[in-house]
Design an enzyme around this catalytic site. Structure first.
Site, PDB file in Angstrom:
ATOM      1  N   GLY A 281       0.831  -1.195   0.000  1.00  0.00           N
ATOM      2  CA  GLY A 281       0.000   0.000   0.000  1.00  0.00           C
ATOM      3  C   GLY A 281       0.865   1.244   0.000  1.00  0.00           C
TER       4      GLY A 281
ATOM      5  N   CYS B  98       1.406   5.849  13.608  1.00  0.00           N
ATOM      6  CA  CYS B  98       1.771   7.177  13.106  1.00  0.00           C
ATOM      7  C   CYS B  98       1.437   8.246  14.145  1.00  0.00           C
ATOM      8  CB  CYS B  98       1.081   7.454  11.782  1.00  0.00           C
ATOM      9  SG  CYS B  98      -0.721   7.308  11.823  1.00  0.00           S
TER      10      CYS B  98
ATOM     11  N   ASN C 113       1.236  11.356   7.977  1.00  0.00           N
ATOM     12  CA  ASN C 113       1.150  10.138   8.788  1.00  0.00           C
ATOM     13  C   ASN C 113       2.050   9.048   8.240  1.00  0.00           C
ATOM     14  OD1 ASN C 113      -0.793  10.314   6.599  1.00  0.00           O
ATOM     15  ND2 ASN C 113      -1.640   8.365   7.306  1.00  0.00           N
TER      16      ASN C 113
END
Length: 291
Positions: free
Chosen positions: A15, A127, A267
């Site tokens: 991802g 994050c 993030n």
């Protein structure tokens, strides 16, 4: 400069998080991206990884264990991570967990980065944890926190499928890390995935109820902590800091400055930058031991 060969690194997960990691590894002086393992040959991320020159596989952890890897970055999901550690625990590799699984040694570079030198299983917390814990560490050292509340806001476009599936784990693991690393008795973490356009940068609102606050020293400490984080994540900023009686309020925001990521994906940038930094620190410590 060391003449030792670069460490072979693998990324599990294709991802946004995993592909940004792969890009960072191609620019590392101590590691090379030897493999990116995803779930499907149709995954866009695997095609991007291949264009970067990384080998790709849909074989998951089985592909990693047979590839002669030294360092593994797990950017998959919290539910899968325990099996990944079980498969690698006896292999002598360094495993960095970027999922909120809460396993491994929780490490934030500017808080307890030295722990990366001796542990082979590192947790990057989340994050949100990477964003707020540098500030909360300063708070805990300059006063006595009694309650900490954290509210993070992330752009919908930078929250992938695994992030959405792991929201409960994200909250639980971030709360646990806040309590453990600051010794605060009570903590609460909340998060919002924002569909707003233009997409907002990654942001965390922090509220602390504390005693013994010395505002001047606190501000100086927070400024120093922010400077230390910017050494590896230049888009990190403490946008506001207010002290009133026994209440501390701060806003932390992270803008992605790497160039490969959209600005709102702070993030992704802060956790990936921290992960690569910690892996390099571990490698440097191991090299010193062998001299």
């Amino acid at each position: 400069m060391s003449n030792r060969p670069q460490l072979r690194a693998a990324v599990i997960g294709a991802g946004m998080l995993g592909i940004d990691l792969a890009g960072r590894l191609t620019r590392s002086t101590t590691m090379t991206c030897a493999l990116v393992a995803g779930r499907s040959t149709s995954t866009t991320g695997l095609r991007l990884a291949a264009r970067m020159g990384c080998a790709t596989s849909t074989g998951g952890i089985d592909a990693v264990t047979g590839a002669g890897i030294d360092v593994v970055f797990d950017a998959s999901n919290a539910g899968a991570h325990p099996a990944h550690w079980a498969a690698l625990a006896s292999a002598g590799v360094l495993l960095l967990d970027l999922t909120p699984s809460s396993s491994g040694t929780m490490v934030v570079p500017t808080v307890n980065g030295f722990r990366a030198e001796s542990s082979r299983h590192l947790s990057l917390v989340s994050c949100g944890g990477q964003a707020v814990l540098p500030v909360l560490d300063v708070v805990a050292r300059h006063c006595t926190p009694e309650y900490i509340e954290v509210v993070t806001t992330v752009a919908s476009a930078s929250a992938g499928r695994a992030t959405r599936l792991n929201l409960d784990e994200y909250i639980a693991t971030t709360e646990y890390a806040v309590r453990r690393l600051t010794h605060v008795p009570r903590a609460k973490v909340m998060t919002t995935i924002s569909p707003a356009l233009p997409a907002p940068v990654f942001r965390a609102q922090v509220t602390v109820l504390a005693s013994g606050i010395r505002p001047g020293r606190l501000r100086a400490g927070v400024e120093a902590a922010a400077d230390a984080v910017r050494a590896f994540a230049p888009g990190f900023e403490v946008a506001s800091l207010a002290v009133e009686d026994q209440l501390i309020r701060a806003t932390v925001q992270v803008t992605a400055r790497d160039g490969r990521l959209p600005a709102y994906a702070g993030n992704v940038e802060i956790i990936n930058a921290a992960a690569v930094l910690l892996a390099e620190r571990h490698a440097a410590a191991r090299e010193v031991e062998t001299l």
